[in-house]
Design a protein around this motif. Sequence first.
Motif, PDB file in Angstrom:
ATOM      1  N   VAL A 363       0.814  -1.259   0.082  1.00  0.00           N
ATOM      2  CA  VAL A 363      -0.181   0.062  -0.042  1.00  0.00           C
ATOM      3  C   VAL A 363       0.788   1.340  -0.002  1.00  0.00           C
ATOM      4  O   VAL A 363       0.562   2.349  -0.729  1.00  0.00           O
ATOM      5  N   GLU A 364       2.002   1.157   0.969  1.00  0.00           N
ATOM      6  CA  GLU A 364       2.795   2.496   1.091  1.00  0.00           C
ATOM      7  C   GLU A 364       3.797   2.648  -0.352  1.00  0.00           C
ATOM      8  O   GLU A 364       4.238   3.881  -0.572  1.00  0.00           O
ATOM      9  N   TRP A 365       3.856   1.538  -0.932  1.00  0.00           N
ATOM     10  CA  TRP A 365       4.672   1.780  -2.381  1.00  0.00           C
ATOM     11  C   TRP A 365       3.688   2.124  -3.446  1.00  0.00           C
ATOM     12  O   TRP A 365       4.177   2.467  -4.509  1.00  0.00           O
ATOM     13  N   GLY A 366       2.486   1.959  -3.218  1.00  0.00           N
ATOM     14  CA  GLY A 366       1.449   2.494  -4.220  1.00  0.00           C
ATOM     15  C   GLY A 366       0.993   1.339  -5.300  1.00  0.00           C
ATOM     16  O   GLY A 366       0.526   1.933  -6.161  1.00  0.00           O
ATOM     17  N   ILE A 367       1.448   0.169  -4.988  1.00  0.00           N
ATOM     18  CA  ILE A 367       1.348  -0.781  -5.849  1.00  0.00           C
ATOM     19  C   ILE A 367      -0.064  -1.719  -5.700  1.00  0.00           C
ATOM     20  O   ILE A 367      -0.511  -2.756  -6.134  1.00  0.00           O
ATOM     21  N   ALA A 368      -0.755  -1.079  -4.461  1.00  0.00           N
ATOM     22  CA  ALA A 368      -2.074  -2.128  -4.080  1.00  0.00           C
ATOM     23  C   ALA A 368      -3.082  -0.967  -3.651  1.00  0.00           C
ATOM     24  O   ALA A 368      -2.282   0.497  -2.973  1.00  0.00           O
ATOM     25  N   PRO A 369      -4.231  -0.685  -3.673  1.00  0.00           N
ATOM     26  CA  PRO A 369      -5.091   0.236  -3.456  1.00  0.00           C
ATOM     27  C   PRO A 369      -5.036   0.648  -1.863  1.00  0.00           C
ATOM     28  O   PRO A 369      -4.600  -0.161  -1.198  1.00  0.00           O
ATOM     29  N   PRO A 370      -5.476   2.095  -1.579  1.00  0.00           N
ATOM     30  CA  PRO A 370      -5.450   2.095  -0.274  1.00  0.00           C
ATOM     31  C   PRO A 370      -6.029   1.483   0.911  1.00  0.00           C
ATOM     32  O   PRO A 370      -5.585   1.304   1.857  1.00  0.00           O
ATOM     33  N   SER A 371      -7.010   0.833   0.388  1.00  0.00           N
ATOM     34  CA  SER A 371      -7.796  -0.235   1.466  1.00  0.00           C
ATOM     35  C   SER A 371      -7.534  -1.510   1.529  1.00  0.00           C
ATOM     36  O   SER A 371      -8.122  -2.448   2.412  1.00  0.00           O
ATOM     37  N   TYR A 372      -6.328  -1.813   0.578  1.00  0.00           N
ATOM     38  CA  TYR A 372      -5.892  -3.338   0.701  1.00  0.00           C
ATOM     39  C   TYR A 372      -5.515  -3.828   2.003  1.00  0.00           C
ATOM     40  O   TYR A 372      -4.765  -3.014   2.939  1.00  0.00           O
ATOM     41  N   GLY A 373      -6.193  -5.043   2.397  1.00  0.00           N
ATOM     42  CA  GLY A 373      -5.797  -5.475   3.599  1.00  0.00           C
ATOM     43  C   GLY A 373      -6.784  -4.966   5.008  1.00  0.00           C
ATOM     44  O   GLY A 373      -6.731  -5.755   5.971  1.00  0.00           O
ATOM     45  N   LYS A 374      -7.766  -4.152   4.657  1.00  0.00           N
ATOM     46  CA  LYS A 374      -8.699  -3.922   5.367  1.00  0.00           C
ATOM     47  C   LYS A 374      -9.755  -4.927   5.573  1.00  0.00           C
ATOM     48  O   LYS A 374     -10.162  -5.401   4.444  1.00  0.00           O
ATOM     49  N   LYS A 375     -10.165  -5.282   6.581  1.00  0.00           N
ATOM     50  CA  LYS A 375     -11.227  -6.176   7.026  1.00  0.00           C
ATOM     51  C   LYS A 375     -12.602  -5.569   6.473  1.00  0.00           C
ATOM     52  O   LYS A 375     -13.653  -6.531   5.975  1.00  0.00           O
ATOM     53  N   THR A 376     -12.859  -4.501   6.625  1.00  0.00           N
ATOM     54  CA  THR A 376     -14.114  -3.748   6.304  1.00  0.00           C
ATOM     55  C   THR A 376     -13.849  -2.560   5.644  1.00  0.00           C
ATOM     56  O   THR A 376     -12.889  -1.923   5.960  1.00  0.00           O
ATOM     57  N   THR A 377     -14.506  -2.058   4.685  1.00  0.00           N
ATOM     58  CA  THR A 377     -14.145  -1.082   3.718  1.00  0.00           C
ATOM     59  C   THR A 377     -15.612  -0.175   3.923  1.00  0.00           C
ATOM     60  O   THR A 377     -16.632  -0.789   3.977  1.00  0.00           O
ATOM     61  N   THR A 378     -15.141   1.381   3.647  1.00  0.00           N
ATOM     62  CA  THR A 378     -16.280   2.149   3.720  1.00  0.00           C
ATOM     63  C   THR A 378     -16.684   2.803   2.387  1.00  0.00           C
ATOM     64  O   THR A 378     -15.947   2.594   1.273  1.00  0.00           O
ATOM     65  N   HIS A 379     -17.636   3.452   2.232  1.00  0.00           N
ATOM     66  CA  HIS A 379     -17.887   4.228   0.940  1.00  0.00           C
ATOM     67  C   HIS A 379     -16.776   4.977   0.509  1.00  0.00           C
ATOM     68  O   HIS A 379     -16.308   5.085  -0.628  1.00  0.00           O
ATOM     69  N   GLU A 380     -16.195   5.788   1.414  1.00  0.00           N
ATOM     70  CA  GLU A 380     -15.174   6.575   1.302  1.00  0.00           C
ATOM     71  C   GLU A 380     -13.972   5.628   0.862  1.00  0.00           C
ATOM     72  O   GLU A 380     -12.911   6.142  -0.005  1.00  0.00           O
ATOM     73  N   ASP A 381     -13.638   4.555   1.628  1.00  0.00           N
ATOM     74  CA  ASP A 381     -12.449   3.647   0.878  1.00  0.00           C
ATOM     75  C   ASP A 381     -12.673   3.401  -0.682  1.00  0.00           C
ATOM     76  O   ASP A 381     -11.686   3.361  -1.335  1.00  0.00           O
ATOM     77  N   ALA A 382     -13.775   3.152  -0.976  1.00  0.00           N
ATOM     78  CA  ALA A 382     -14.165   2.931  -2.247  1.00  0.00           C
ATOM     79  C   ALA A 382     -13.980   3.646  -3.172  1.00  0.00           C
ATOM     80  O   ALA A 382     -13.255   3.601  -4.227  1.00  0.00           O
ATOM     81  N   LYS A 383     -14.382   5.018  -2.675  1.00  0.00           N
ATOM     82  CA  LYS A 383     -14.003   6.113  -3.793  1.00  0.00           C
ATOM     83  C   LYS A 383     -12.482   6.509  -3.789  1.00  0.00           C
ATOM     84  O   LYS A 383     -11.904   6.732  -4.787  1.00  0.00           O
ATOM     85  N   ARG A 384     -11.662   6.290  -2.639  1.00  0.00           N
ATOM     86  CA  ARG A 384     -10.283   6.432  -2.709  1.00  0.00           C
ATOM     87  C   ARG A 384      -9.627   5.498  -3.414  1.00  0.00           C
ATOM     88  O   ARG A 384      -8.704   5.350  -4.236  1.00  0.00           O
ATOM     89  N   ASP A 385     -10.091   4.104  -3.394  1.00  0.00           N
ATOM     90  CA  ASP A 385      -9.624   3.115  -4.105  1.00  0.00           C
ATOM     91  C   ASP A 385      -9.816   3.552  -5.884  1.00  0.00           C
ATOM     92  O   ASP A 385      -8.960   2.869  -6.683  1.00  0.00           O
ATOM     93  N   ALA A 386     -11.011   4.006  -6.106  1.00  0.00           N
ATOM     94  CA  ALA A 386     -11.332   4.141  -7.593  1.00  0.00           C
ATOM     95  C   ALA A 386     -10.548   5.265  -7.937  1.00  0.00           C
ATOM     96  O   ALA A 386      -9.881   5.338  -9.361  1.00  0.00           O
ATOM     97  N   ARG A 387     -10.322   6.275  -7.211  1.00  0.00           N
ATOM     98  CA  ARG A 387      -9.423   7.283  -7.592  1.00  0.00           C
ATOM     99  C   ARG A 387      -7.893   6.758  -7.790  1.00  0.00           C
ATOM    100  O   ARG A 387      -7.174   7.246  -8.617  1.00  0.00           O
ATOM    101  N   TRP A 388      -7.461   6.047  -6.842  1.00  0.00           N
ATOM    102  CA  TRP A 388      -6.015   5.394  -7.039  1.00  0.00           C
ATOM    103  C   TRP A 388      -5.735   4.650  -8.308  1.00  0.00           C
ATOM    104  O   TRP A 388      -4.791   4.588  -9.098  1.00  0.00           O
ATOM    105  N   ALA A 389      -6.987   3.808  -8.636  1.00  0.00           N
ATOM    106  CA  ALA A 389      -7.109   2.875  -9.792  1.00  0.00           C
ATOM    107  C   ALA A 389      -6.749   3.918 -11.091  1.00  0.00           C
ATOM    108  O   ALA A 389      -6.092   3.430 -12.200  1.00  0.00           O
ATOM    109  N   ALA A 390      -7.549   4.992 -11.042  1.00  0.00           N
ATOM    110  CA  ALA A 390      -7.789   5.797 -12.358  1.00  0.00           C
ATOM    111  C   ALA A 390      -6.207   6.568 -12.438  1.00  0.00           C
ATOM    112  O   ALA A 390      -5.699   6.762 -13.513  1.00  0.00           O
TER     113      ALA A 390
END
Length: 449
Positions: A363-390
């Motif tokens: 995650v800190e290297w930037g090669i996995a989405p910000p929420s990678y490894g979280k047991k539960t994710t929120t709507h904000e996590d999903a938005k951050r992951d989408a921006r990360w992927a783009a």
Amino acid sequence: MDQNMFSDSDDENDPIMGMPSPENKPTRAGAVPAMGMKPMQPQSAPGAPFGSLSGGMKKKVFSMADLSSAMDADSPVASPMAGAAKKKKKAPAPNPADDPYGIGVDSDDDDDDDDDTPVLSHTAGGVKGGMKKVMSNLDFGQLTSPMDFGGRVQRPAMQQTPNILIVFDMDHTMVGDLVSLSDRDNIETNVPWSFWPEGVNMGLSPDFIIPYLQRGMLRPGLLELLTHLRAIGATIVVYTHSEEKWAAKVCEAMERVAGWQFIKHIFSRMDCKDGHPEFQARKSLEHVRNELRRLYDMHWPTEENTVMFDDDGNALPKSEASRLVKVASYDYWEPCQWDEVVNEPMMARNPPDLADMVRRSVVEWGIAPPSYGKKTTTHEDAKRDARWAAQLHQKRQILLSYNKVARLDRVMHDLHEAFRGDLSNVETLPEKIRVILGKSVQPQSRRRT
């Protein structure tokens, strides 16, 4: 891996084909360009939109400003190009205005976050920044010469001519940007996994690296230069900030592509300031000569008959700077899937602390989405992951587009020509080479010098 993504058949749709002939080269304002590169005036106003037309071009092109925004060294997600994982203190809630793409957001901002989880250190050289915390201090065996690669490379007879010691940096000098490969190798080999899938190789082998070199990771003209240096009897060593085990794999792959062993010795990260805090700069030619004397009883190398090539103009202290020839950074890049073996099912069969360390590292290297490894994710996590992927997709497109420019690199060809000249006065050779490189126009580099 889909080989079509690196082919030249789709030139019509490739944005880099719309670039003009690189008569002038980009550089930050006030920065001194690398040898073989010339500064350029901006082709478009600062802050121009991504893909904007400039200089009368008929196609969209990726601008240097686009690349800077995509791989800002100050962002925690500069990887796979650059970046550093750090052990962070509890951070306040992210401000979207400070991170328009959302990639640099630390996903570990929950109250139960364990900030003591260590992260792995990049093993490749040429990565900006550095890790605050590493898994362990690894003690590697000393390499000897000739390097023992199982007899797969033949050493040709060498002509004995006046002594000259050539010191090559590895990353961005002999080869391009290998950090995506080294990160995967790092995750597989530098973690003490208790379970590893049966029949699966641990870490990347030279056989895995060789196709990357053949597709463009090996700098154009390097083999021809090495052939000439062999003919004149030069002694060649590699001095890299990469860790020794990784550097040895890359060097073996280079030698197998070349067809002969040309490396006398590999000086790696622990031969740099990392292992010698007393050094005045990252590297030391005095240390190189002392080690060659100690290991091989080589007493002939002196400061006057040593020449070093590095894309870092500050690699040596001022007292040795006259022996350093700064070359333009070679920035060919390809992706490498990090989780082909080390994935969630595999990590589930290993101790949780090892899995957590890997999750936090990627995650800190930037090669996995910000929420990678979280047991539960929120709507904000999903938005951050989408921006990360783009953002990651945009960055990769820019990096891959520069590969066609990288293939036009002439640095090693120019060095070859320089070494074909009069070598009777090796002491003045670095300055002569600088003059030759200074007159040669090189393809633009995506790195900010």
